[in-house]
Design an enzyme around this catalytic site. Structure first.
Site, mmCIF file in Angstrom:
data_model
loop_
_atom_site.group_PDB
_atom_site.id
_atom_site.type_symbol
_atom_site.label_atom_id
_atom_site.label_comp_id
_atom_site.label_asym_id
_atom_site.label_seq_id
_atom_site.Cartn_x
_atom_site.Cartn_y
_atom_site.Cartn_z
ATOM 1 N N GLU A 1 56.667 -37.223 55.033
ATOM 2 C CA GLU A 1 57.082 -36.332 56.104
ATOM 3 C C GLU A 1 57.688 -35.056 55.886
ATOM 4 O O GLU A 1 58.765 -35.195 55.328
ATOM 5 C CB GLU A 1 57.936 -36.919 57.340
ATOM 6 C CG GLU A 1 57.308 -38.533 57.704
ATOM 7 C CD GLU A 1 58.331 -39.118 58.738
ATOM 8 O OE1 GLU A 1 57.839 -39.091 59.854
ATOM 9 O OE2 GLU A 1 59.560 -39.447 58.333
ATOM 10 N N ASP B 1 59.796 -41.241 53.550
ATOM 11 C CA ASP B 1 60.394 -41.169 55.102
ATOM 12 C C ASP B 1 61.306 -39.832 54.914
ATOM 13 O O ASP B 1 62.015 -39.541 54.115
ATOM 14 C CB ASP B 1 61.327 -42.245 55.583
ATOM 15 C CG ASP B 1 61.730 -42.130 56.800
ATOM 16 O OD1 ASP B 1 60.811 -42.251 57.897
ATOM 17 O OD2 ASP B 1 63.065 -41.894 57.018
#
Length: 655
Positions: free
Chosen positions: A414, A385
């Site tokens: 990400e 994340d």
């Protein structure tokens, strides 16, 4: 307290001062532009004591001990952090170099009651504290009582591998006793190249909570792997459904212990991006949040997926902690987090704090944690994340640690942040900085080219917007520098996660309904299938949000992180209703798996195999030479026609 001598950086005199009341008078040569005053101590300071800095014109301020802890004297490299159980004794080791004392509190239960034992810890090497309790403590719970100055706080062990309900106490675990039958001999399904992966993202609850799922253990780890479940019109649901679809990896939204749901209640929903105990499975997904059930059932889930040919990816959130729920601040104040120039917590995560992966013991924590999940639970991949909040060196060490366990373990994440961060851009794992690291990143360029914006009415290539063909072509080649016209951010196609929707933002079906509200359902279905056809025939690693294969809707909710099950769950009626869409997705996956030409591993292979063809009216067409990958299809031509009418493309070659 102790006294020490300092010199002002400008060459001022030395004097003895009490450690709790350092006074600095700036020399006249310092000037109004002074940003920094360096105090050089004549002797080492004791980092376990509290120091205050004071100036005649300023209020006193406590000294924050951060940079000093990067000194090798305060770095512990051992692998015995936390509670290490044997039948004869349990050892406890905690890194907390700046506190004045630590005790281990042993409890018989997960909450309430008084400690049955209180063990003082002794200051040990590398800034750690150590204690050893003789006897068999299996199944007992424990916390640390941290003393700083006149204050004391009771916290859970950040290295805890088990926990009681709601994660407020660690559990002393005999890991072998939590192994399901046959666990040691359970192997990861065969998997070689990252581009062979077909990633299917799913929340633990979403696959089974709908009344029509046929699952007994709805919303649980065990529910995910119930075999033989059926839904409306006899459609396969749950595990049998994902097997039928043909995916290679199930990507589970956060499944470690998180703070936002009460584990005593069975029907609360949250995505789980608010970590509490990083190395403990989430208790609400277990049949019992206490004892070893959550550990054993997570293993049973992985084991069943492996036995059914499916690998397991964990969504991990090391970039921030849940406000107030983490022990990090108590055990090493201000060390584990980044701060801005004014001394406030920086908020690159958008959730109130961000961890400092560049500091040695936070870096060690991340690497240790990932290694633990990959070995103790045989997890096959990690989705990071907000990976751009992690420094590149930390991610290199994560890759190296996993390579030593099994190089086929995937790492992707990400390549962006959730806000501004003091971590220099050159050190962030943003798009482009992943090159040749063995780490993939989400390709939002192909996503935006295909569908337009995420939550609005902007259209993309698949939904009627012109001028998107070059963006699609950059995605088709996996983001590599293909030629003078077509290039993007990757060194190899295996670094690009190609997708058109994920748990964040509108589902693909809801997005098309919003941007193409005037179109018929039949046309919107064509757009949906067209969008995914591009993802599955592009070079790189395809990723899909679970449920898109049955045109998943969340009723237009673009941020369903805490919406109820009714919004988030897969409605199995839609699999029966939209069987043609399901079969199309299944067919796309089958074609990709059957033909290595769609799964090329290197930029050189892509340049050799792929040729773009002339195509009219904003269409994209390309040929793949099957001989490059040893494909049984010798020549493959793919044409994406974004128009509402037929187009003509001249095929190359004779015949």
């Amino acid at each position: 307290g102790s006294e020490f001598k300092f010199t002002e950086d400008a060459g001022g005199g030395q004097q003895w001062l009490p450690s709790n009341n350092i006074q600095i008078t700036l020399g006249t040569g310092s000037g109004k532009g002074t940003k920094e005053v360096v105090i050089t101590l004549a002797q080492d300071a004791d980092v376990s004591k509290e120091y205050t800095l004071q100036h005649e014109s300023l209020a006193a301020a406590p000294i924050q001990k951060r940079g000093v802890l990067n000194d090798p004297a305060f770095i512990y490299t051992g692998n015995d952090m936390g509670a290490v159980w044997t039948a004869a004794a349990t050892t406890f080791r905690l890194w907390a170099p700046t506190v004045s004392g630590v005790e281990v509190l042993i409890y018989s239960g997960p909450e309430g009651g008084s400690p049955t034992q209180t063990l003082p810890m002794t200051a040990a090497e590398g800034g750690t504290w150590f204690a050893k309790a003789t006897g068999n403590l299996e199944g007992q719970y424990y916390t640390y009582r941290i003393k700083t100055g006149t204050e004391s706080k009771e916290v859970v062990d950040p290295y805890a591998i088990g926990a009681g309900v709601n994660g407020n106490r660690g559990l002393i675990v005999n890991l072998t006793a939590t192994n399901p039958a046959g666990w040691e001999s359970t192997e990861r399904p065969p998997f070689k190249n990252p581009t062979d992966a077909i990633l299917y993202e799913m929340h633990v609850r979403d696959l089974t909570t709908h009344p029509s799922s046929g699952a007994q253990q709805k919303g649980k780890f065990l529910g995910l792997v119930e075999a033989g479940t059926k839904g409306p019109s006899g459609v396969a649901t749950g595990l049998d459904h994902v097997k039928e679809l043909g995916i290679t990896h199930i990507h589970l939204l956060p499944s470690f212990d998180y703070a936002s749901v009460d584990e005593k209640k069975s029907d609360q929903f949250n995505w789980g991006y608010d970590p509490k105990n990083f190395n403990v499975p989430e208790g609400s997904y277990a049949t019992d949040p206490n004892g070893g059930a959550r550990i054993k059932e997570f293993k049973q889930m992985v084991q069943s997926f492996h036995q059914n040919g499916i690998r397991v990816v964990m969504d991990v959130v090391y970039n921030h902690t849940s406000a107030g729920a983490s022990p990090f601040e108590a055990i090493a104040p201000t060390y584990y987090y980044r701060y801005d120039a004014t001394g406030k917590l920086s908020n690159g995560s958008g959730t109130g704090n961000e961890t400092a992966s560049e500091r040695p013991m936070m870096r060690k924590y991340i690497v240790d944690s990932v290694k633990y999940w990959a070995t103790a639970y045989k997890v096959d991949g990690f989705r990071f994340d907000l990976m751009a909040l992690h420094d590149i060196e930390t991610m290199k060490q994560v890759r190296a640690a996993l390579d030593a366990i099994d190089p086929s373990i995937l790492i992707y994440g990400e390549p962006w942040t959730g806000g501004s961060t003091p971590l220099p851009e050159s050190e962030r794992l943003v798009k482009g900085n992943q090159k040749n690291l063995g780490i993939a990143v989400f390709n939002d360029n192909i996503r935006n080219a295909i569908k337009g914006d995420n939550d609005g009415v902007v259209k993309g290539f698949a939904t009627g917007a012109g001028g998107q063909d070059s963006g699609v072509m950059r995605g088709v080649v996996g983001g590599i520098d293909f030629d003078d016209r077509i290039g993007d951010f990757t060194a190899q196609p295996s670094e690009s996660i190609n997708y058109v929707s994920a748990h964040d933002n509108l589902t693909l079906w809801d997005k098309i309904a919003k941007s193409n509200a005037q179109d018929s359902e039949a046309d919107r279905i064509k757009m949906d299938l067209f969008a995914q056809a591009i993802v599955f025939t592009s070079q790189g690693i395809p990723f899909m949000q679970g449920g898109e294969e049955m045109l998943r809707t969340k009723g237009g909710n673009h941020n369903s992180y805490n919406a109820p099950d009714a919004v988030n769950q897969l409605d199995w009626n839609r699999k029966a209703q939209y069987a043609e869409a399901f079969n199309y997705y299944k067919g796309l996956i089958a074609v990709r798996k059957a033909h290595p030409s769609f799964r090329l591993m290197t930029a050189d292979q892509v340049k050799k195999a792929l040729t773009f063809l002339d195509a009219p009216m904003g269409a994209v067409a390309f040929r793949l030479d099957g001989s490059v990958a040893g494909d049984n299809w010798k020549q493959i031509v793919v044409i994406y026609n974004p128009q509402r009418q037929a187009i003509t493309v001249d095929l190359p070659g004779a015949g």
